[in-house]
Design a protein around this motif. Structure first.
Motif, PDB file in Angstrom:
ATOM      1  N   UNK A 190     -12.379  -4.817 -10.663  1.00 16.23           N
ATOM      2  CA  UNK A 190     -10.940  -5.494 -10.517  1.00 16.23           C
ATOM      3  C   UNK A 190     -10.988  -6.185 -11.900  1.00 16.23           C
ATOM      4  N   UNK A 191      -9.590  -5.967 -12.512  1.00 13.84           N
ATOM      5  CA  UNK A 191      -9.141  -6.530 -13.840  1.00 13.84           C
ATOM      6  C   UNK A 191      -7.902  -6.661 -13.764  1.00 13.84           C
ATOM      7  N   UNK A 192      -7.218  -7.991 -13.889  1.00 16.12           N
ATOM      8  CA  UNK A 192      -5.814  -8.540 -13.894  1.00 16.12           C
ATOM      9  C   UNK A 192      -5.373  -7.694 -12.449  1.00 16.12           C
ATOM     10  N   UNK A 193      -4.353  -7.102 -12.255  1.00 15.07           N
ATOM     11  CA  UNK A 193      -3.745  -6.484 -11.030  1.00 15.07           C
ATOM     12  C   UNK A 193      -4.365  -5.142 -10.951  1.00 15.07           C
ATOM     13  N   UNK A 194      -5.162  -4.581 -11.631  1.00 15.55           N
ATOM     14  CA  UNK A 194      -5.641  -3.316 -11.698  1.00 15.55           C
ATOM     15  C   UNK A 194      -7.246  -3.253 -10.605  1.00 15.55           C
ATOM     16  N   UNK A 195      -7.438  -2.077  -9.885  1.00 13.19           N
ATOM     17  CA  UNK A 195      -8.255  -2.009  -9.080  1.00 13.19           C
ATOM     18  C   UNK A 195      -9.006  -0.428  -9.111  1.00 13.19           C
ATOM     19  N   UNK A 196     -10.229  -0.199  -9.299  1.00 18.36           N
ATOM     20  CA  UNK A 196     -10.676   1.036  -8.974  1.00 18.36           C
ATOM     21  C   UNK A 196     -11.904   0.821  -7.942  1.00 18.36           C
ATOM     22  N   UNK A 197     -11.798   1.798  -7.176  1.00 22.97           N
ATOM     23  CA  UNK A 197     -13.052   1.816  -6.060  1.00 22.97           C
ATOM     24  C   UNK A 197     -13.833   3.036  -6.325  1.00 22.97           C
ATOM     25  N   UNK A 198     -15.144   3.168  -6.348  1.00 21.71           N
ATOM     26  CA  UNK A 198     -15.926   4.280  -6.408  1.00 21.71           C
ATOM     27  C   UNK A 198     -16.946   4.282  -5.411  1.00 21.71           C
ATOM     28  N   UNK A 199     -16.979   5.303  -4.488  1.00 21.73           N
ATOM     29  CA  UNK A 199     -18.031   5.304  -3.508  1.00 21.73           C
ATOM     30  C   UNK A 199     -19.327   5.556  -3.810  1.00 21.73           C
ATOM     31  N   UNK A 200     -20.203   5.252  -3.085  1.00 21.54           N
ATOM     32  CA  UNK A 200     -21.796   5.590  -3.390  1.00 21.54           C
ATOM     33  C   UNK A 200     -22.088   7.191  -3.437  1.00 21.54           C
ATOM     34  N   UNK A 201     -22.907   7.581  -4.123  1.00 21.41           N
ATOM     35  CA  UNK A 201     -23.107   8.840  -4.256  1.00 21.41           C
ATOM     36  C   UNK A 201     -24.059   9.157  -3.113  1.00 21.41           C
ATOM     37  N   UNK A 202     -24.006  10.215  -2.235  1.00 19.92           N
ATOM     38  CA  UNK A 202     -24.634  10.282  -0.782  1.00 19.92           C
ATOM     39  C   UNK A 202     -26.175  10.756  -0.862  1.00 19.92           C
ATOM     40  N   UNK A 203     -27.016   9.784  -0.786  1.00 22.12           N
ATOM     41  CA  UNK A 203     -28.497  10.165  -0.817  1.00 22.12           C
ATOM     42  C   UNK A 203     -28.699  10.314   0.659  1.00 22.12           C
ATOM     43  N   UNK A 204     -29.313  11.266   1.049  1.00 25.78           N
ATOM     44  CA  UNK A 204     -29.900  11.330   2.562  1.00 25.78           C
ATOM     45  C   UNK A 204     -31.111  10.707   2.596  1.00 25.78           C
TER      46      UNK A 204
END
Lengths: 307, 307
Positions: free
Chosen positions: A214-228
């Motif tokens: 989160x920076x100013x009014x910007x957001x980026x969401x990154x999911x976790x990489x799937x590890x079984x």
């Protein structure tokens, strides 16, 4: 844009870890170590930390073999290395500390080599915020400073932590810590309250749920990489930070877009770390394996699928 | 590709809800209602559900005004509508049920109008899996069936649930339920065990952490849309499913890519629902507001920022 120098300071540890998948005794660990291994996959990284004379030669070689600059690794004769013994419960999201010996961490902080003083990018792994502040004071002209912190300091050293927040560009912390710091259960509000305290951006780590920037009014969401088959989650957060900072330093730029991309590198780096104990799974990972996972991560994020 | 007909069956409810932001008494709720409002923003939807004669005329009009086909809404004289009273605790992630009256839900299931029998896409909102199976049996040639379920049925009606799973194309459930069903704390493994039981895909809802879609070895993760002022989370999951199915029905296609895009619509629809009690915030939302939020969601997912 030129490559920037990157320095990390934090703990060098000897860990004993029990997970539902097995255990590892007296293995190399510590926040600065995990960070350095993560960052070293993408760029040169300078390590500042203190260990005791019980740190095996083998572990020093592991650091060297990963290409980590260890001029700032201070092996203190007559001291013992920081030791942590912990156990992860069934779902791997909960861990308990069975034993904690501060040892050398309770002594004076490590000194910083003169050759590191002009380091441009800086990562302050989790530590007493007063010690983190002191480290900043030793640098001649840092361009980009990011810190990690934890519940302990949020509770017991809030004033120092607020001073630290006013001196850093960004902070990386867990979701539970973000909520604790800000006193709200809403992560977006929590992120705003943290940036109101000083840093221009915050990265909130959510474990298996990924991370947000989160920076100013910007957001980026990154999911976790799937590890079984998660073998040992220790170091996931620190190596994530290492991948994040390592990418930025290699690129030599820290726009919002750069940081968003850096999140994907941090995510991939952490996915390797948790596939084995200590730094076993990350130490030999090369760029091609990182890019391979990163391509899959982008697909998971919808690239090439959505729109 | 032509628009497909869409039918939902589930509960019609009268809810009383307490949240840290306020309360609402005797408002319209129920899984089929929330689903229908969500889907109705994107396509025509047929509602099959039973209510008692205590369901206010006003609520029936609300459904009609949203363009929902209520031929299958059975108002049963002498019966009382399903009622739920609940309270959300501070962080909005935990809720407790204060009062539950099954009422008409404990009677025979609603009948399905003849005009609905040829419905092509079907959503079975959370219910006793035997009732869900019975509903499937009343349809002449369903093309695409998706079901929701909950912890109660996973625990107490596993055999029936397994039979249901062998009859549906997909299932939508919460992360805690996915873990409970599969007996693993790893969501990716959990998803595989669920699809091994029959459905070709599974959507796992993670509340504030978004949702993932798993089909074969493909995964897509969509973060939640950031809402700073959550007023009432009730119906978020059902309206999410409504947006998901509504998009697919409007598109008339269900490839993996379609479902991935459908996740973004479900996510946006749910983000409106939680901004007010009952269906107040969703009932008047038009396509332009949905697309506006969806564009922001895609940015949060990194589109136009990463790579």
């Amino acid at each position: 844009m030129a490559v920037k120098s990157l320095v990390v300071t934090g703990s060098i540890g000897i860990d004993t870890v029990y997970t539902p998948q097995g255990s590892a005794e007296d293995v190399l660990g510590g926040s600065a170590v995990y960070f350095a291994f993560g960052a070293s996959r993408l760029t040169q990284v300078r390590l500042v930390g203190a260990a005791g004379d019980d740190l095996s030669e083998r572990y020093v070689r592991l650091l060297q073999d990963a290409g980590i600059d260890i001029e700032g690794l201070e092996i203190r004769q007559g001291s013992r290395t920081f030791r942590w013994t912990g156990r992860y419960l069934d779902n791997m999201n909960v861990r308990e500390t069975l034993l904690l010996e501060l040892n050398v961490l309770a002594e004076r902080p490590p000194s910083i080599p003169d050759s590191y003083r002009e380091s441009e990018y800086v990562f302050l792994a989790n530590n007493d915020p007063d010690v983190q502040l002191e480290f900043i004071g030793k640098l001649s002209s840092p361009e980009f400073i990011v810190a990690d912190t934890m519940d302990h300091w949020i509770r017991d050293k809030r004033e120092s932590l607020l001073k630290l927040l006013s001196r850093v560009d960004g902070i990386i912390l867990n979701d539970s810590e973000a909520k604790m710091f800000s006193g709200t259960g809403n992560l977006i509000k929590a992120a705003k309250r943290i940036t109101d305290a000083g840093p221009s951006f915050v990265v909130i780590k959510k474990g298996e749920h990924g991370a947000i920037l989160v920076e100013d009014d910007k957001i980026v969401a990154v999911p976790s990489y799937p590890v079984e088959d998660v073998i040992d989650p220790t170091g996931a957060g620190d190596s994530f930070a290492g991948g994040f900072m390592g990418y930025l330093a290699a690129r030599g730029s820290t726009t919002f877009e750069d940081k968003a991309i850096a999140l994907t590198y941090g995510t991939v780096i952490a996915s390797f770390v948790i596939e084995d104990f200590s730094v076993n799974a990350i130490k030999d990972v090369d760029v091609s394996r990182i890019e391979e996972r990163r391509e899959r991560l982008l697909k998971i994020m919808g690239f090439g699928i959505i729109e």
